[in-house]
Design an enzyme around this catalytic site. Structure first.
Site, PDB file in Angstrom:
ATOM      1  N   GLU A  46       0.856  -1.200   0.000  1.00  0.00           N
ATOM      2  CA  GLU A  46       0.000   0.000   0.000  1.00  0.00           C
ATOM      3  C   GLU A  46       0.888   1.244   0.000  1.00  0.00           C
ATOM      4  O   GLU A  46       1.927   1.264   0.662  1.00  0.00           O
ATOM      5  CB  GLU A  46      -0.828  -0.012   1.297  1.00  0.00           C
ATOM      6  CG  GLU A  46      -1.671   1.217   1.551  1.00  0.00           C
ATOM      7  CD  GLU A  46      -2.253   1.254   2.980  1.00  0.00           C
ATOM      8  OE1 GLU A  46      -1.591   0.755   3.912  1.00  0.00           O
ATOM      9  OE2 GLU A  46      -3.374   1.772   3.137  1.00  0.00           O
ATOM     10  N   ASN A 106      -7.093   6.096  -1.750  1.00  0.00           N
ATOM     11  CA  ASN A 106      -5.989   5.191  -1.443  1.00  0.00           C
ATOM     12  C   ASN A 106      -6.175   3.998  -2.380  1.00  0.00           C
ATOM     13  O   ASN A 106      -7.061   3.168  -2.175  1.00  0.00           O
ATOM     14  CB  ASN A 106      -6.065   4.782   0.036  1.00  0.00           C
ATOM     15  CG  ASN A 106      -4.857   3.998   0.486  1.00  0.00           C
ATOM     16  OD1 ASN A 106      -4.130   3.430  -0.325  1.00  0.00           O
ATOM     17  ND2 ASN A 106      -4.652   3.939   1.803  1.00  0.00           N
ATOM     18  N   LYS A 123      -9.455   1.890  -1.841  1.00  0.00           N
ATOM     19  CA  LYS A 123      -9.664   1.365  -0.482  1.00  0.00           C
ATOM     20  C   LYS A 123     -11.006   1.798   0.093  1.00  0.00           C
ATOM     21  O   LYS A 123     -11.305   2.995   0.187  1.00  0.00           O
ATOM     22  CB  LYS A 123      -8.531   1.850   0.422  1.00  0.00           C
ATOM     23  CG  LYS A 123      -8.529   1.278   1.834  1.00  0.00           C
ATOM     24  CD  LYS A 123      -7.241   1.720   2.536  1.00  0.00           C
ATOM     25  CE  LYS A 123      -7.082   1.173   3.936  1.00  0.00           C
ATOM     26  NZ  LYS A 123      -5.777   1.585   4.525  1.00  0.00           N
ATOM     27  N   GLU A 142      -6.301   8.704   7.797  1.00  0.00           N
ATOM     28  CA  GLU A 142      -6.769   8.244   6.475  1.00  0.00           C
ATOM     29  C   GLU A 142      -8.135   8.809   6.132  1.00  0.00           C
ATOM     30  O   GLU A 142      -8.422   9.103   4.972  1.00  0.00           O
ATOM     31  CB  GLU A 142      -6.789   6.714   6.415  1.00  0.00           C
ATOM     32  CG  GLU A 142      -5.396   6.129   6.374  1.00  0.00           C
ATOM     33  CD  GLU A 142      -5.405   4.666   5.968  1.00  0.00           C
ATOM     34  OE1 GLU A 142      -5.898   4.345   4.880  1.00  0.00           O
ATOM     35  OE2 GLU A 142      -4.909   3.835   6.764  1.00  0.00           O
ATOM     36  N   CYS A 168      -4.766  -3.040   3.064  1.00  0.00           N
ATOM     37  CA  CYS A 168      -4.517  -2.860   4.505  1.00  0.00           C
ATOM     38  C   CYS A 168      -5.742  -3.189   5.362  1.00  0.00           C
ATOM     39  O   CYS A 168      -6.120  -4.353   5.474  1.00  0.00           O
ATOM     40  CB  CYS A 168      -4.002  -1.447   4.754  1.00  0.00           C
ATOM     41  SG  CYS A 168      -3.250  -1.239   6.391  1.00  0.00           S
ATOM     42  N   ASN A 193       0.325  -0.891   5.539  1.00  0.00           N
ATOM     43  CA  ASN A 193       1.214  -0.088   6.393  1.00  0.00           C
ATOM     44  C   ASN A 193       0.577  -0.132   7.773  1.00  0.00           C
ATOM     45  O   ASN A 193      -0.405   0.579   8.028  1.00  0.00           O
ATOM     46  CB  ASN A 193       1.242   1.377   5.946  1.00  0.00           C
ATOM     47  CG  ASN A 193       2.037   1.635   4.679  1.00  0.00           C
ATOM     48  OD1 ASN A 193       3.144   2.140   4.718  1.00  0.00           O
ATOM     49  ND2 ASN A 193       1.453   1.324   3.543  1.00  0.00           N
TER      50      ASN A 193
END
Lengths: 310, 310
Positions: A46, A106, A123, A142, A168, A193
């Site tokens: 990612e 993302n 994402k 995020e 993730c 991450n």
């Protein structure tokens, strides 16, 4: 037997000061290593092109825009695509995507062995928060810098198999795997991450977090009879530690390969996509066993609603 | 802290020749043991009153009706209810249910500490097959003798908490836990009868099957931040071996207690229902993180449908 030789290309930390060119050079070195080992498909983490910038707060969101890619491939990433095409290797990697109309995601992409982008995933399960949170040991913004993905969980045919992507925190949500499982997915690839401590629970350290990581991957693989390839960005980025845990899980839920370090390195494994068949045709033959009439709350309700007090 | 002292009451094998009276006497002995240890709630296995009869084929299904209960409590089970009320102990157990209008279900009930049946669950994910299968090492005819459950996955308030039930193979399906998770479940209880070899894959022995058992329970617990109490009927029933694996899993997905034998015995553990809160309020705060717009296939499609061939 439908054998895919996969290279899980873990990346060590990327400091804020590193340039895209430096990072792409590291990715190319990993790809050359994977090519020497005969890989058909390389999977990077990612946000592979930058540090995990959602840990840094900017009052003005636009100050984070320099971490985003407005073009893919762009001038800095074109060499990676060129090298993949030379090797005849498919690839997947994650990056921060800025769309022409100003949306932020993302994102990860799937690139076939001719170098063409055949799939994109954005994402869906963004963790963290959107405003500065003084109660956390560190920030995880995020929800500030990205919008939730708008492309669902598609799958794609490539290399004679059916592939899907997630990113993730998506890996902790059984819905992620199930939506792909219902499209016959044979290999889910994902990058992550993951800070090695919980920002809201300091005593939850790396051992417990690695357990949850493994548990989520293994359950998703087993319950959908699919390979899962999970690739870390690991190590200390400007003093913030990310855990490793790059691993490959087979369709029975067993970890068949894993890396034990936190640096750049490839983990290569031969995955037989036909190994997904037994599970898909017996205990997880969805057509025979699923009972959707009783699953209504899963799509009908967002949050938990306890029954009324007695 | 909302502490529930749970007794997972594993049962060793029940042979075909054993009577209901003999079995109920064993259950009462387990209950007395649990009461001596201060238990608030006792959980028995699936089909706790009989041998696991779906391994036996009858061309005429009605020949299996003697394994079913037409009344609950009935004359043979009333002593168990009486003893539970004397101890002031809540209980759950599984049995084969024959309804007044002739329907057959694999059922479990939830009985409060006053001895009243407050909840009923009918197994939704029936494994196995409905006709004699010559290719299997042994038969697993749940789809022959039972109809799929028709009550969904409800939850109930009891003892100051929120409880749900599922049965055996249900535990392998993430939908099971999620539907209850969306109702705020704090403890899922289940019984199981799991053969220690896969009837369709002889080399899949007890070690792999125990791994899948643990994996399913632990993922369901973690991903919904709920306690899970899983109770085996274990050991060799007329030459057919069932694995053990009675265990209690905490809301972080960790196994906090387990039995290491295959006989009658109680596993007692203090479960703090407030330990579910951290997960439910952070990483699995469904209201903040779930994205139902992208889960449509889970309720919109029964079987897997791979994308068209290229």
């Amino acid at each position: 037997m439908r054998r895919i030789r996969v290279a899980a290309a873990q990346m060590g930390p990327i400091q804020k000061a590193e340039t895209r060119e430096q990072v792409v050079a590291r990715m190319i070195a990993l790809m050359d290593d994977a090519a020497g080992k005969g890989a058909d498909f390389i999977v990077y983490p990612e946000l592979a092109l930058t540090t995990f910038f959602p840990r840094w707060y900017h009052a003005d969101r636009a100050e984070a825009d320099h971490w985003f890619e407005a073009q893919m491939p762009g001038p800095q990433t074109q060499p990676l695509f060129d090298r993949a095409r030379e090797h005849g290797m498919a690839m997947s990697f994650g990056y921060a995507e800025l769309t022409p109309d100003g949306h932020h995601f993302n994102t990860s992409i799937l690139v076939d062995k001719s170098g063409a982008i055949i799939g994109k995933y954005r994402k869906i399960h963004l963790p963290g928060h959107d405003e500065y949170d003084e109660e956390r040991a560190f920030q995880h913004l995020e929800k500030r810098y990205f919008e939730p993905g708008d492309l669902g969980f598609p799958v794609w045919r490539m290399l004679g198999g059916i592939f899907g992507m997630c990113i993730c925190n998506d890996r902790r949500w059984p819905e992620t795997y199930r939506v792909m499982g219902l499209q016959g997915v044979e290999m889910v690839v994902l990058g992550f991450n993951t800070p090695s401590v919980n920002s809201q629970k300091g005593e939850e350290g790396i051992e417990q977090r690695m357990f949850h990581h493994r548990l989520s991957l293994q359950a998703g693989a087993y319950q959908n009879a699919t390979w899962v390839v999970a690739v870390a960005k690991a190590g200390s980025e400007d003093g913030h530690h990310l855990m490793g845990g790059t691993m490959i899980v087979d369709p029975d839920g067993f970890i068949v390969a894993q890396l034990g370090h936190e640096d750049d390195g490839v983990l290569v494994h031969d995955c037989d996509l036909d190994a997904t068949r037994f599970g898909k045709e017996t205990i997880f033959d969805f057509a025979r066993h699923r009972r959707i009439a009783h699953y209504g709350l899963i799509t009908g309700r967002v949050g938990a609603e306890p029954p009324p007090e007695e």
